[in-house]
Scaffold this active site. Structure first.
Site, PDB file in Angstrom:
ATOM      1  N   HIS A 264      -5.117   0.826   2.012  1.00 34.31           N
ATOM      2  CA  HIS A 264      -4.431   2.032   2.072  1.00 34.31           C
ATOM      3  C   HIS A 264      -5.130   2.896   1.158  1.00 34.31           C
ATOM      4  O   HIS A 264      -5.924   4.032   1.547  1.00 34.31           O
ATOM      5  CB  HIS A 264      -3.035   1.732   1.704  1.00 34.31           C
ATOM      6  CG  HIS A 264      -2.227   3.334   1.810  1.00 34.31           C
ATOM      7  ND1 HIS A 264      -1.473   3.643   2.921  1.00 34.31           N
ATOM      8  CD2 HIS A 264      -2.225   4.046   0.936  1.00 34.31           C
ATOM      9  CE1 HIS A 264      -0.875   4.827   2.587  1.00 34.31           C
ATOM     10  NE2 HIS A 264      -1.334   5.235   1.389  1.00 34.31           N
ATOM     11  N   GLU A 265      -5.099   2.744  -0.026  1.00 31.63           N
ATOM     12  CA  GLU A 265      -5.727   3.578  -1.073  1.00 31.63           C
ATOM     13  C   GLU A 265      -7.341   3.608  -0.889  1.00 31.63           C
ATOM     14  O   GLU A 265      -7.604   4.807  -1.175  1.00 31.63           O
ATOM     15  CB  GLU A 265      -5.749   2.973  -2.531  1.00 31.63           C
ATOM     16  CG  GLU A 265      -4.126   2.672  -2.960  1.00 31.63           C
ATOM     17  CD  GLU A 265      -3.371   3.973  -2.736  1.00 31.63           C
ATOM     18  OE1 GLU A 265      -3.922   4.977  -2.810  1.00 31.63           O
ATOM     19  OE2 GLU A 265      -2.146   3.808  -2.462  1.00 31.63           O
ATOM     20  N   HIS A 268      -7.698   6.411   1.380  1.00 29.89           N
ATOM     21  CA  HIS A 268      -7.746   7.685   0.612  1.00 29.89           C
ATOM     22  C   HIS A 268      -8.938   7.914   0.062  1.00 29.89           C
ATOM     23  O   HIS A 268      -9.576   9.080  -0.003  1.00 29.89           O
ATOM     24  CB  HIS A 268      -6.646   7.738  -0.446  1.00 29.89           C
ATOM     25  CG  HIS A 268      -5.062   7.904  -0.053  1.00 29.89           C
ATOM     26  ND1 HIS A 268      -4.833   9.163   0.871  1.00 29.89           N
ATOM     27  CD2 HIS A 268      -4.082   7.129  -0.101  1.00 29.89           C
ATOM     28  CE1 HIS A 268      -3.456   8.770   1.084  1.00 29.89           C
ATOM     29  NE2 HIS A 268      -2.983   7.644   0.579  1.00 29.89           N
ATOM     30  N   GLU A 294      -2.689  11.136   4.212  1.00 31.51           N
ATOM     31  CA  GLU A 294      -1.903   9.853   4.666  1.00 31.51           C
ATOM     32  C   GLU A 294      -2.543   9.558   6.246  1.00 31.51           C
ATOM     33  O   GLU A 294      -2.578   8.226   6.474  1.00 31.51           O
ATOM     34  CB  GLU A 294      -0.586  10.049   5.076  1.00 31.51           C
ATOM     35  CG  GLU A 294       0.166  10.076   3.438  1.00 31.51           C
ATOM     36  CD  GLU A 294       0.121   8.691   2.832  1.00 31.51           C
ATOM     37  OE1 GLU A 294       0.210   7.699   3.402  1.00 31.51           O
ATOM     38  OE2 GLU A 294      -0.155   8.743   1.633  1.00 31.51           O
TER      39      GLU A 294
END
Ligand code: ZN
Length: 498
Positions: A264-265, A268, A294
């Site tokens: 997830h990170e 980003h 997101e």
């Protein structure tokens, strides 16, 4: 003033603002990763001075004059500069509309709120947090009027996180999702659950750290420009497009937790690293909105990371990191385990399907607080009622209820919907990507370069050069939440044999 001279001043101003935010971020990074426990005080003093100086620099009347002058020359500016002036004028107007004493009072309140929230959460004591939350809500309603007096307060706040989005838009969006997700959830409830107990075997942290390195390699994160650290709550921090940091938190008894945090990170980070050089050190550097950000993190986490081809691709390597823990597990079993659907209490631990329902609860509560149909003292009751209604779960205490997230204590009202919007944008991006290229062949071989290139071209490169709605249009076409609902329906119908 000459145009060239004004543009030089504009660049200088933005570089100074960049320096302040870099100092701020470096202190934050230090404080959350390696700084010894009792050292916050000194950093707080420095941060306070930096915030004051930054405020002074940016709210000066000369800045207003410079921006007005440049706005008057708009026709002579290229896109890069006119977007900078447009964005800075918006921030300047906002900042100078908030009276300085209220601005400082609010900063003190948010600082205090964080501490009170931590204690209240630990004890599950909403009453402790209530007076602070009341003040935060009142401040945000007041500030919303400064942001945009022509809008209803909650609409003005939503606009801060995802420009162009309002209650009318979100009411429709969430209604569409609820209509499709709730029946799916009921159907799944009738089915047998996959065994996911092996996810909670003992996974030593040292092995998990090596696994994180491997995941970053698979994601194509260049380690000379992106480092990983360890924090209580995972996050991504961007200094610029050549220096991005992500963090994770390892749980020895839960391998999926850090694995999906890193992916997830990492999503980003891919976004930040993919932004073009041209906008660096300006107000256009960095991702354009929370929703678009997101969409990228959740794209990698769910659409890629929780797909069967991806898991099949990395599973042999996973078995090398965790030979005993995964000895009797197949890639197919792992895939089903990390996609297990189970209505639960905690948003950050929710599965892909029920996640949006968690967001809907927050959206309803925030909306009613801002519209004025809900008093702060009644938040726990409404929260618990909505959890029962949307997810069918009973909330045993406020720690696992309305006190679980840090957003409100940080003064962020209107942030939550961007998580759900991001998921929906991502699903539509995937659909378009599949039309443009072979997505799953390369992914099944552990090659994510095509996926990354597509996202870089359609989304990442622009930073703030385009409006959020234009980035979404660029990558999604006309936004249509039914695409996300279709994706969920197809995936979970197959997984659970509905
Ligand atoms: Zn995120």
């Amino acid at each position: 003033m000459e145009l060239n001279e004004a543009l030089a001043k504009l660049a200088e101003l933005q570089k100074k603002l960049y320096a302040y935010s870099t100092a701020d971020a470096a202190l934050y990074l230090d404080g959350t990763t390696v700084a010894p426990k009792d050292t916050a005080e000194g950093r707080g003093v420095a941060l306070g001075v930096l915030a004051g100086e930054r405020h002074k620099l940016f709210s000066a009347p000369e800045v207003g004059e410079l921006l007005d002058f440049l706005w008057g020359q708009k026709e002579a500016l290229d896109q890069l500069h006119s977007r900078q002036v447009e964005e800075l004028r918006r921030s300047y107007a906002q900042l100078t509309r908030i009276p300085a004493d209220e601005y400082m009072e609010y900063a003190v309140l948010v600082n205090e709120a964080d501490d009170v929230w931590h204690r209240a959460k630990e004890r599950g004591d909403f009453e402790l947090f209530r007076p602070v939350l009341e003040k935060l809500v009142a401040f945000n309603i007041k500030f919303a009027g400064y942001y945009d007096p022509s809008k209803a307060p909650y609409d003005a706040l939503l606009n801060e996180y995802e420009r162009g989005v309002d209650m009318k838009y979100l009411d429709e969006f969430f209604a569409t999702l609820r209509e499709r997700i709730v029946p799916l959830l009921h159907a799944i409830g009738e089915k047998e659950q996959p065994d996911d107990s092996f996810l909670r075997r003992h996974y030593p942290i040292e092995a998990q750290r090596k696994f994180s390195d491997y995941l970053m390699e698979i994601l194509g994160l260049d380690r000379t420009h992106c480092a990983i650290g360890e924090t209580e709550h995972p996050y991504t921090l961007n200094f610029n497009n050549k220096d991005v940091r992500i963090t994770t938190h390892y749980h020895e008894d839960d391998v999926g937790n850090s694995m999906y945090s890193v992916i997830h990170e990492g999503g980003h980070a891919k976004y930040e690293l993919g932004i073009r050089d041209e906008v660096q050190y300006t107000c256009l550097a960095g991702g354009v909105s929370m929703g678009v950000h997101e969409s990228q993190s959740r794209f990698y986490e769910n659409l890629i990371g929780r797909s069967l081809p991806f898991i099949q691709a990395i599973f042999p390597k996973m078995k090398e990191f965790f030979p005993e823990q995964l000895a009797d597990v197949t890639a197919g079993q792992f895939y089903r385990a990390v996609n297990k659907v189970q209505p639960s209490l905690i948003r950050t631990e929710a599965d892909e399907l029920t996640y949006c329902l968690h967001i809907m609860v927050r959206y309803e509560v925030e909306k009613q607080l801002m519209v004025g149909t809900l008093a702060v003292k009644d938040v726990p009751e409404t929260w618990n009622r909505l959890y029962k209604e949307y997810l069918g779960v009973d909330v045993p205490d406020d720690k696992r209820g309305c006190l679980q997230d840090s957003h409100w204590s940080g003064g962020a009202f209107g942030y939550f919907p961007s998580y759900a919007l991001g998921s929906a944008y991502g699903a539509q991006m995937l659909k378009n990507m599949e039309r443009d290229m072979d997505v799953w062949g390369p992914v099944s071989r552990g090659d994510l370069s095509g996926v990354s290139e597509w996202l870089k071209e359609k989304v990442h490169q622009y930073g703030g050069l385009l409006e959020p709605a234009d980035v979404v249009k660029n990558a999604c076409g006309q936004f249509d939440p039914t695409v996300f609902a279709d994706y969920l329906e197809q995936k979970y119908t197959e997984l659970y044999g509905l």
